[in-house]
Design an enzyme around this catalytic site. Structure first.
Site, PDB file in Angstrom:
ATOM      1  N   TYR A 108      33.829  52.511  27.482  1.00  0.00           N
ATOM      2  CA  TYR A 108      35.203  52.439  27.999  1.00  0.00           C
ATOM      3  C   TYR A 108      36.232  52.703  26.890  1.00  0.00           C
ATOM      4  O   TYR A 108      37.008  53.667  26.961  1.00  0.00           O
ATOM      5  CB  TYR A 108      35.403  51.062  28.644  1.00  0.00           C
ATOM      6  CG  TYR A 108      36.818  50.738  29.048  1.00  0.00           C
ATOM      7  CD1 TYR A 108      37.626  51.683  29.673  1.00  0.00           C
ATOM      8  CD2 TYR A 108      37.335  49.465  28.821  1.00  0.00           C
ATOM      9  CE1 TYR A 108      38.920  51.367  30.053  1.00  0.00           C
ATOM     10  CE2 TYR A 108      38.625  49.133  29.199  1.00  0.00           C
ATOM     11  CZ  TYR A 108      39.419  50.095  29.804  1.00  0.00           C
ATOM     12  OH  TYR A 108      40.703  49.779  30.164  1.00  0.00           O
ATOM     13  N   ASP A 156      25.593  57.721  21.212  1.00  0.00           N
ATOM     14  CA  ASP A 156      25.627  56.678  22.252  1.00  0.00           C
ATOM     15  C   ASP A 156      24.276  56.704  22.956  1.00  0.00           C
ATOM     16  O   ASP A 156      23.722  57.771  23.215  1.00  0.00           O
ATOM     17  CB  ASP A 156      26.760  56.989  23.242  1.00  0.00           C
ATOM     18  CG  ASP A 156      27.162  55.785  24.080  1.00  0.00           C
ATOM     19  OD1 ASP A 156      28.341  55.412  24.026  1.00  0.00           O
ATOM     20  OD2 ASP A 156      26.287  55.226  24.792  1.00  0.00           O
ATOM     21  N   ASN A 198      21.623  43.623  19.086  1.00  0.00           N
ATOM     22  CA  ASN A 198      22.408  44.851  19.245  1.00  0.00           C
ATOM     23  C   ASN A 198      23.688  44.820  18.414  1.00  0.00           C
ATOM     24  O   ASN A 198      24.011  45.774  17.702  1.00  0.00           O
ATOM     25  CB  ASN A 198      22.751  45.050  20.726  1.00  0.00           C
ATOM     26  CG  ASN A 198      23.354  46.416  20.991  1.00  0.00           C
ATOM     27  OD1 ASN A 198      22.829  47.429  20.528  1.00  0.00           O
ATOM     28  ND2 ASN A 198      24.452  46.449  21.704  1.00  0.00           N
ATOM     29  N   THR A 233      37.082  41.278  18.306  1.00  0.00           N
ATOM     30  CA  THR A 233      37.546  40.677  19.549  1.00  0.00           C
ATOM     31  C   THR A 233      38.318  39.376  19.330  1.00  0.00           C
ATOM     32  O   THR A 233      38.066  38.651  18.353  1.00  0.00           O
ATOM     33  CB  THR A 233      36.314  40.369  20.442  1.00  0.00           C
ATOM     34  OG1 THR A 233      36.711  39.515  21.509  1.00  0.00           O
ATOM     35  CG2 THR A 233      35.220  39.644  19.680  1.00  0.00           C
ATOM     36  N   TYR A 249      28.639  35.948  21.696  1.00  0.00           N
ATOM     37  CA  TYR A 249      29.358  37.227  21.580  1.00  0.00           C
ATOM     38  C   TYR A 249      30.383  37.162  20.441  1.00  0.00           C
ATOM     39  O   TYR A 249      30.392  38.000  19.533  1.00  0.00           O
ATOM     40  CB  TYR A 249      30.040  37.570  22.910  1.00  0.00           C
ATOM     41  CG  TYR A 249      31.011  38.706  22.787  1.00  0.00           C
ATOM     42  CD1 TYR A 249      30.592  39.952  22.319  1.00  0.00           C
ATOM     43  CD2 TYR A 249      32.362  38.554  23.120  1.00  0.00           C
ATOM     44  CE1 TYR A 249      31.484  41.005  22.185  1.00  0.00           C
ATOM     45  CE2 TYR A 249      33.252  39.594  22.991  1.00  0.00           C
ATOM     46  CZ  TYR A 249      32.806  40.824  22.515  1.00  0.00           C
ATOM     47  OH  TYR A 249      33.694  41.852  22.375  1.00  0.00           O
ATOM     48  N   LYS A 295      30.329  39.140  16.589  1.00  0.00           N
ATOM     49  CA  LYS A 295      31.392  39.986  16.036  1.00  0.00           C
ATOM     50  C   LYS A 295      31.891  39.425  14.700  1.00  0.00           C
ATOM     51  O   LYS A 295      32.156  40.182  13.754  1.00  0.00           O
ATOM     52  CB  LYS A 295      32.538  40.086  17.040  1.00  0.00           C
ATOM     53  CG  LYS A 295      32.199  40.923  18.267  1.00  0.00           C
ATOM     54  CD  LYS A 295      32.116  42.391  17.893  1.00  0.00           C
ATOM     55  CE  LYS A 295      31.860  43.275  19.083  1.00  0.00           C
ATOM     56  NZ  LYS A 295      31.880  44.708  18.753  1.00  0.00           N
ATOM     57  N   PHE A 344      39.208  32.112  38.832  1.00  0.00           N
ATOM     58  CA  PHE A 344      38.336  31.126  38.185  1.00  0.00           C
ATOM     59  C   PHE A 344      39.162  29.983  37.574  1.00  0.00           C
ATOM     60  O   PHE A 344      39.399  29.940  36.381  1.00  0.00           O
ATOM     61  CB  PHE A 344      37.483  31.793  37.101  1.00  0.00           C
ATOM     62  CG  PHE A 344      36.541  32.836  37.644  1.00  0.00           C
ATOM     63  CD1 PHE A 344      35.907  32.668  38.871  1.00  0.00           C
ATOM     64  CD2 PHE A 344      36.267  33.993  36.919  1.00  0.00           C
ATOM     65  CE1 PHE A 344      35.034  33.634  39.366  1.00  0.00           C
ATOM     66  CE2 PHE A 344      35.394  34.954  37.398  1.00  0.00           C
ATOM     67  CZ  PHE A 344      34.785  34.782  38.632  1.00  0.00           C
ATOM     68  N   ARG A 377      35.367  29.343  35.119  1.00  0.00           N
ATOM     69  CA  ARG A 377      34.236  30.067  34.530  1.00  0.00           C
ATOM     70  C   ARG A 377      33.979  29.462  33.160  1.00  0.00           C
ATOM     71  O   ARG A 377      34.925  29.258  32.388  1.00  0.00           O
ATOM     72  CB  ARG A 377      34.622  31.549  34.416  1.00  0.00           C
ATOM     73  CG  ARG A 377      33.518  32.468  33.992  1.00  0.00           C
ATOM     74  CD  ARG A 377      33.950  33.918  34.082  1.00  0.00           C
ATOM     75  NE  ARG A 377      34.942  34.265  33.057  1.00  0.00           N
ATOM     76  CZ  ARG A 377      35.410  35.490  32.870  1.00  0.00           C
ATOM     77  NH1 ARG A 377      35.015  36.478  33.648  1.00  0.00           N
ATOM     78  NH2 ARG A 377      36.296  35.741  31.931  1.00  0.00           N
ATOM     79  N   GLY A 392      33.467  28.705  29.416  1.00  0.00           N
ATOM     80  CA  GLY A 392      33.838  29.379  28.167  1.00  0.00           C
ATOM     81  C   GLY A 392      35.201  30.049  28.176  1.00  0.00           C
ATOM     82  O   GLY A 392      35.550  30.748  27.227  1.00  0.00           O
TER      83      GLY A 392
HETATM   84  N1  UDP Z   1      39.106  36.093  36.102  1.00  0.00           N
HETATM   85  C1  UDP Z   1      39.191  35.570  37.395  1.00  0.00           C
HETATM   86  N2  UDP Z   1      38.440  36.177  38.358  1.00  0.00           N
HETATM   87  C2  UDP Z   1      37.636  37.241  38.136  1.00  0.00           C
HETATM   88  C3  UDP Z   1      37.559  37.756  36.814  1.00  0.00           C
HETATM   89  C4  UDP Z   1      38.319  37.159  35.832  1.00  0.00           C
HETATM   90  O1  UDP Z   1      39.914  34.602  37.652  1.00  0.00           O
HETATM   91  O2  UDP Z   1      36.973  37.707  39.073  1.00  0.00           O
HETATM   92  C5  UDP Z   1      39.909  35.466  35.037  1.00  0.00           C
HETATM   93  C6  UDP Z   1      39.078  34.933  33.887  1.00  0.00           C
HETATM   94  O3  UDP Z   1      38.642  33.624  34.151  1.00  0.00           O
HETATM   95  C7  UDP Z   1      40.061  35.024  32.724  1.00  0.00           C
HETATM   96  C8  UDP Z   1      40.935  36.228  33.075  1.00  0.00           C
HETATM   97  O4  UDP Z   1      40.734  36.453  34.473  1.00  0.00           O
HETATM   98  O5  UDP Z   1      40.895  33.887  32.715  1.00  0.00           O
HETATM   99  C9  UDP Z   1      40.538  37.472  32.331  1.00  0.00           C
HETATM  100  O6  UDP Z   1      39.139  37.632  32.443  1.00  0.00           O
HETATM  101  P1  UDP Z   1      38.382  38.947  32.004  1.00  0.00           P
HETATM  102  O7  UDP Z   1      36.933  38.760  32.347  1.00  0.00           O
HETATM  103  O8  UDP Z   1      39.076  40.135  32.576  1.00  0.00           O
HETATM  104  O9  UDP Z   1      38.583  39.016  30.435  1.00  0.00           O
HETATM  105  P2  UDP Z   1      38.244  37.941  29.255  1.00  0.00           P
HETATM  106  O10 UDP Z   1      39.539  37.237  28.998  1.00  0.00           O
HETATM  107  O11 UDP Z   1      37.148  37.055  29.730  1.00  0.00           O
HETATM  108  O12 UDP Z   1      37.840  38.822  28.127  1.00  0.00           O
END
Ligand code: UDP
Length: 323
Positions: A10, A29, A90, A115, A139, A143, A206, A281, A283
């Site tokens: 991406y 790649d 990886n 990151t 992850y 990094k 989430f 979610r 973490g």
């Molecule tokens: N998120 C959500 N629903 C989803 C996917 C992501 O509520 O289906 C929330 C997630 O919990 C975070 C934010 O959106 O607070 C950004 O998540 P993403 O996975 O895009 O990026 P991250 O911050 O994890 O790198």
């Protein structure tokens, strides 16, 4: 010639599209998550694996590489918790293979994709590069380990490098020919747009009980084309000898909550979303927002594209997705 490892992914594919305007580019790649179609036709494409030293040696023997940009990594937090060795193998071990070959061929300029996950759960409103790095998942640790290895190699072998710590990359190229395409998709903006296109039944938010104004998590979204420009500036600074060992945040200093992102998607597309509130979610920090002052003052970079532009470009791509 610039070697772009992970140039079919991406972010890598968007950087390659900018880079080919001024440089000769070779992409390495393994297409494990990348897409051959995403690689600009002006770049040379080599299918090969960073973990396989022969593949890497072959590229360095075949092309006069002067600098390397490294995007080839796994990047899903949840998966890294379930399968840490996949991430260390990886993201760390394969990177060591690449660095060994670089040192052998005396290629000493390196741009590394890092990151915001290296910061863990920050106790500051705006994260700058001096904020503590205490990652909370494999992850982020993978990094940070590479960042530390780069520091050691700078001291031992004179490696010159720029580490770019991305916040939330999003959006697509304005041409809509390349964009974000993950399988499975886990990122917020593509998930919302897929729902608006009828490809998903609903969007799960989430957690709506975080300590933020509307209870949902706040992130710093940055257009992938803005990210790409930062890589070009970082490379120019290394090649010109203006920079030797730097770490920069790439964000825009502006946070948006999950609810605000969904509302902006509705506004930009004119389509109403079907949203449910789900459990948190694991973490997820409540708030991750960058200070990008350092890269602005040193390289003159700042994010030019706002959330509406990010979503408008992503929407064009998703409606017409080519891969
Ligand atoms: N998120 C959500 N629903 C989803 C996917 C992501 O509520 O289906 C929330 C997630 O919990 C975070 C934010 O959106 O607070 C950004 O998540 P993403 O996975 O895009 O990026 P991250 O911050 O994890 O790198």
């Amino acid at each position: 010639m610039i070697l772009v490892v992970g140039g079919a992914g991406y972010i890598g594919s968007h950087v390659v599209k900018e880079l080919v305007e001024t440089e000769e580019v070779v992409v390495l790649d393994n297409l494990s998550t990348g897409h051959r179609e995403a690689v600009d036709s002006r770049a040379i494409f080599v299918k090969g694996d960073l973990g396989n030293v022969d593949d890497v040696l072959m590229v360095f023997r075949s092309y006069p590489i002067k600098a390397v940009m490294h995007f080839a990594a796994y990047s899903l937090v949840g998966e890294s918790v379930m399968d840490p060795l996949k991430y260390y193998q990886n993201n760390v071990a394969s990177t060591i293979t690449l660095l060994k070959v670089m040192m052998k061929f005396k290629v000493k300029k390196f741009i590394f994709s890092s990151t915001a996950a290296t910061y863990g759960i920050p106790d500051v409103k705006l994260i700058d590069e001096t904020s503590a790095t205490t990652p909370i998942n494999p992850y982020g640790r993978s990094k940070l380990m590479v960042e530390q290895i780069l520091g050691d190699l700078a001291a031992s072998d004179g490696l010159k490098y720029v580490v770019l710590r991305y916040f939330n990359a999003a959006g697509a190229h304005a041409s809509a020919r390349i964009g974000e395409s993950h399988d499975p998709e886990t990122h917020l903006i593509p998930i919302v747009l897929q729902q608006l296109l009828g490809k998903r039944e609903k969007i799960s938010v989430f957690g709506a009980d975080y300590d933020t104004p509307d209870g949902t998590c706040i992130r710093d979204y940055i257009h992938v084309t803005d990210l790409a420009h930062a890589h070009i500036l970082a490379l120019q600074a290394l090649v010109a000898g203006k920079k030797s060992t730097e770490v920069y945040n790439l964000g825009n200093g502006h946070g948006y909550s999950v609810k605000e992102v969904i509302e902006t998607c509705e506004k930009v597309t004119g389509v109403k979303a079907n949203v449910e509130i789900a459990d948190r979610r694991a973490g997820d920090p409540a708030r991750l927002v960058a200070s990008a002052d350092k890269i602005f003052s040193e390289l003159g970079w700042k994010a030019e594209r706002n959330l509406e532009k990010i979503i408008a470009d992503a929407w064009k791509w998703h409606r017409n997705q080519e891969y």
